[in-house]
Design a protein around this motif. Structure first.
Motif, PDB file in Angstrom:
ATOM      1  N   LEU A  82     -18.344  13.839 -21.560  1.00  0.00           N
ATOM      2  CA  LEU A  82     -18.298  14.400 -20.207  1.00  0.00           C
ATOM      3  C   LEU A  82     -19.526  15.254 -19.896  1.00  0.00           C
ATOM      4  N   ASP A  83     -19.965  16.058 -20.858  1.00  0.00           N
ATOM      5  CA  ASP A  83     -21.118  16.938 -20.628  1.00  0.00           C
ATOM      6  C   ASP A  83     -22.443  16.178 -20.558  1.00  0.00           C
ATOM      7  N   ASP A  84     -22.444  14.917 -20.982  1.00  0.00           N
ATOM      8  CA  ASP A  84     -23.671  14.116 -20.963  1.00  0.00           C
ATOM      9  C   ASP A  84     -23.884  13.397 -19.633  1.00  0.00           C
ATOM     10  N   LEU A  85     -22.872  13.406 -18.778  1.00  0.00           N
ATOM     11  CA  LEU A  85     -22.927  12.652 -17.530  1.00  0.00           C
ATOM     12  C   LEU A  85     -22.874  13.589 -16.332  1.00  0.00           C
ATOM     13  N   SER A  86     -23.482  13.157 -15.249  1.00  0.00           N
ATOM     14  CA  SER A  86     -23.446  13.900 -13.996  1.00  0.00           C
ATOM     15  C   SER A  86     -22.779  13.006 -12.954  1.00  0.00           C
ATOM     16  N   PHE A  87     -21.767  13.532 -12.252  1.00  0.00           N
ATOM     17  CA  PHE A  87     -20.966  12.736 -11.322  1.00  0.00           C
ATOM     18  C   PHE A  87     -21.143  13.226  -9.897  1.00  0.00           C
ATOM     19  N   SER A  88     -21.108  12.281  -8.951  1.00  0.00           N
ATOM     20  CA  SER A  88     -21.179  12.652  -7.547  1.00  0.00           C
ATOM     21  C   SER A  88     -20.550  11.559  -6.689  1.00  0.00           C
ATOM     22  N   ARG A  89     -19.763  11.996  -5.709  1.00  0.00           N
ATOM     23  CA  ARG A  89     -19.228  11.056  -4.731  1.00  0.00           C
ATOM     24  C   ARG A  89     -20.274  10.945  -3.629  1.00  0.00           C
ATOM     25  N   THR A  90     -21.000   9.849  -3.669  1.00  0.00           N
ATOM     26  CA  THR A  90     -22.100   9.651  -2.735  1.00  0.00           C
ATOM     27  C   THR A  90     -22.173   8.179  -2.341  1.00  0.00           C
ATOM     28  N   ASP A  91     -22.301   7.929  -1.058  1.00  0.00           N
ATOM     29  CA  ASP A  91     -22.514   6.565  -0.580  1.00  0.00           C
ATOM     30  C   ASP A  91     -23.934   6.133  -0.932  1.00  0.00           C
TER      31      ASP A  91
END
Length: 189
Positions: A82-91
């Motif tokens: 989880l700490d290795d990834l960056s998440f975003s809700r983006t079109d």
């Protein structure tokens, strides 16, 4: 198009040299093979765990759906990355607002596919934006790798070519009986 985060989680595991079975070593079938009873697997697993690396760089996960981003986060947590990834809700249309131009090394994704729910007209717009953004965000030697069903291959290739991407590799793979195509695109300079 991170969906449930499968590609991103696998990329993080690979980059860290971590086994997908890191948390379930005691369930591996070879532990029960009589031929291997002399081997101290606990000691072997400790040695393997020491070979794990720290992730260099960033793995970004974008999706237009909150459900997909939430599922990707949960799967990354289960895998311990989880700490290795960056998440975003983006079109896809807004990626150029979130990221600096010419900063991405590689895009690997499984884009939306033609279906009864997603008409081809909508996919054409999505694919157009995807390659437009890829052209804007990728470094000069950046690549796009797509996993797709054969039904979407020609449409994706059409939009790749319209944004000066050329297919360098193509592989057919199967998940069970279902056929998929892996395409690697690079930019023409």
């Amino acid at each position: 198009f991170c969906r449930a985060g499968t590609i991103a989680v696998e990329a993080a595991l690979f980059a860290r040299a971590r086994s997908p079975r890191f948390f379930s070593k005691n369930e591996m079938r070879f532990l029960k093979v009589p031929l291997f009873k002399e081997i101290d697997f606990d000691k072997l697993f400790v040695a393997w765990d020491k070979e794990e690396r720290k992730l260099v760089g960033k793995i970004l996960c974008f999706d237009e759906s909150f459900q997909h981003v939430s599922a990707a986060k949960k799967n990354a947590k289960i895998a311990g990355v989880l700490d290795d990834l960056s998440f975003s809700r983006t079109d896809v249309e807004w990626l150029d607002i979130k990221l600096e131009p010419k900063t991405i090394d590689c895009v690997v994704t499984f884009p939306q596919q033609p279906s009864r729910i997603v008409p081809q007209k909508k996919l054409e717009k999505i694919y157009e934006w995807f390659f437009h953004q890829s052209e804007f965000l990728l470094k000069r030697d950046g690549v796009v790798v797509l996993i797709t069903k054969p039904s979407a291959e020609s449409l994706l290739t059409k939009y790749a070519l319209s944004h000066k991407f050329v297919q360098k590799e193509r592989h057919t793979i199967y998940q069970g009986a279902e056929e998929f195509v892996v395409q690697k695109f690079v930019r023409l300079n």
